[in-house]
Design a protein around this motif. Structure first.
Motif, short mmCIF file in Angstrom:
data_model
loop_
_atom_site.label_atom_id
_atom_site.label_comp_id
_atom_site.label_asym_id
_atom_site.label_seq_id
_atom_site.Cartn_x
_atom_site.Cartn_y
_atom_site.Cartn_z
N VAL A 218 6.54 47.96 52.19
CA VAL A 218 7.53 47.16 52.92
C VAL A 218 8.70 48.06 53.32
O VAL A 218 9.11 48.09 54.49
N VAL A 219 9.24 48.79 52.35
CA VAL A 219 10.33 49.72 52.64
C VAL A 219 9.81 50.89 53.47
O VAL A 219 10.47 51.34 54.41
N GLY A 220 8.61 51.36 53.15
CA GLY A 220 8.04 52.47 53.89
C GLY A 220 7.80 52.16 55.35
O GLY A 220 7.73 53.07 56.19
N GLY A 221 7.72 50.86 55.69
CA GLY A 221 7.54 50.48 57.08
C GLY A 221 8.68 50.92 57.98
O GLY A 221 8.52 51.00 59.20
N ALA A 222 9.83 51.22 57.37
CA ALA A 222 10.96 51.69 58.17
C ALA A 222 10.70 53.05 58.78
O ALA A 222 11.36 53.43 59.76
N ALA A 223 9.74 53.81 58.24
CA ALA A 223 9.47 55.14 58.76
C ALA A 223 9.08 55.10 60.24
O ALA A 223 9.61 55.86 61.06
N GLY A 224 8.16 54.21 60.59
CA GLY A 224 7.77 54.09 62.00
C GLY A 224 8.87 53.52 62.87
O GLY A 224 8.99 53.86 64.04
N SER A 225 9.69 52.65 62.28
CA SER A 225 10.78 52.04 63.04
C SER A 225 11.79 53.08 63.50
O SER A 225 12.37 52.97 64.60
N PHE A 226 12.01 54.11 62.69
CA PHE A 226 12.97 55.14 63.08
C PHE A 226 12.51 55.91 64.31
O PHE A 226 13.34 56.46 65.04
N ALA A 227 11.20 55.96 64.56
CA ALA A 227 10.71 56.61 65.77
C ALA A 227 11.19 55.86 67.01
O ALA A 227 11.60 56.47 68.02
N VAL A 228 11.13 54.53 66.96
CA VAL A 228 11.65 53.72 68.08
C VAL A 228 13.13 53.99 68.27
O VAL A 228 13.62 54.15 69.41
N LEU A 229 13.88 54.03 67.17
CA LEU A 229 15.31 54.28 67.26
C LEU A 229 15.61 55.66 67.84
O LEU A 229 16.58 55.82 68.60
N ALA A 230 14.79 56.65 67.49
CA ALA A 230 14.99 58.00 68.04
C ALA A 230 14.83 57.99 69.55
O ALA A 230 15.64 58.58 70.28
N GLY A 231 13.79 57.30 70.03
CA GLY A 231 13.59 57.22 71.47
C GLY A 231 14.70 56.44 72.16
O GLY A 231 15.20 56.83 73.21
N ALA A 232 15.09 55.31 71.55
CA ALA A 232 16.14 54.49 72.14
C ALA A 232 17.45 55.25 72.21
O ALA A 232 18.20 55.15 73.20
#
Length: 293
Positions: free
Chosen positions: A143-157
């Motif tokens: 659940v917490v580890g799911g944030a790893a992929g989310s940071f990729a979206v934030l990097a692009g944004a």
């Protein structure tokens, strides 16, 4: 030559490049979904590659740190660090840290400090928070580890707008919610592996049937959220990708609830991958259509 090829395959395999491709796609989708003037195409490509390298470093660290755990699981016992074909010593740790440092530096150079920060945090969450702190201790690991992929979206944004507008934040949350049902489906299929290795994945802790219901709840929520960007500028191409992939993922999740066995868990795992690819591809193509039509 055969030995050299085998060693090259081992080295390549530790970086989990297939995961890296989806992480890179998430970063490019983050660029695409964010309103505002797009960076130069070469900058987008280089940022995507930087995120890809950061993901590779995290994947390699995961295998480096879990060599002992991997040896105890049939699914992972053949990995290079687990078998000893590659020695999990300080040399490889230095390579992994160096790769992450280069990737973060490139992200900063080609974009900005926020993009670099999110690139680093994606690798940090997967490598340290998920792998080291939580995986062997708590069912909340993924659940917490799911944030790893989310940071990729934030990097692009952040490459377009560091303030992260609503559409990009929604996609970030969608990716965060996507990871647990994706991985829990695999964990149901590999239930015995995780149980024998004493890894507290949700199916081991709560059982496959309850996990299937949790998967369905996550899936329904993320699919509903994935439609919301149409109210923030996303168009028909995006909607098509989100709707088709989402409908398939919900359908296979319902089937998993009805029969929470290995076969349907694998079907749901594969459906989650297709849903993500359709969502991210739809995001990118929608932006291209908006630019060129």
């Amino acid at each position: 030559m055969t030995a050299a090829i085998a060693r090259a395959k081992d080295v390549i395999s530790i970086f989990k490049l297939r995961i890296g491709v989806t992480i890179m796609m998430s970063a490019v989708a983050g660029v695409a979904v964010t309103p505002g003037p797009l960076p130069d195409l070469w900058r987008i490509a280089v940022l995507g590659f930087a995120v890809f390298m950061a993901s590779a470093s995290a994947g390699a660290f995961n295998q480096w740190a879990e060599a002992d755990l991997d040896r105890g699981m049939k699914r992972t016992a053949g990995r290079p660090f687990a078998t000893g074909r590659l020695k999990p010593g300080t040399f490889w740790l230095a390579v992994i840290i160096g790769l992450l440092g280069v990737s973060v530096g490139i992200a900063w150079w080609v974009s900005n400090g926020w993009a670099a920060f999110h690139t680093f945090m994606g690798a940090f969450v997967y490598g340290i928070v998920y792998t080291v702190w939580l995986k062997r201790r708590s069912w909340t690991n993924i659940v917490v580890g799911g944030a790893a992929g989310s940071f990729a979206v934030l990097a692009g944004a952040a490459a377009v707008d560091p303030s992260i507008p609503a559409a990009a934040m929604i996609l970030t949350i969608v990716i965060f919610l996507w990871t647990p049902p994706h991985f829990w489906s695999l964990a149901i299929a590999a239930h015995d592996n995780y149980a024998s290795a004493n890894v507290p994945m949700l199916p081991v802790v709560a059982g496959d049937r309850l996990t299937a219901w949790v998967i369905l709840a996550h899936t329904a929520t993320l699919v509903c959220l994935s439609i919301l960007p149409i109210f923030y500028g996303a168009g028909a191409v995006y909607l098509a990708g989100a709707a088709v992939g989402g409908a398939l993922f919900v359908f296979t999740s319902i089937r998993l609830v009805l029969d929470p066995g290995r076969k349907r868990a694998i079907h749901n795992f594969l459906a989650s991958l297709l849903q993500l690819v359709l969502l991210l591809t739809g995001t990118m193509l929608d932006r291209v259509a908006g630019v060129w039509l």
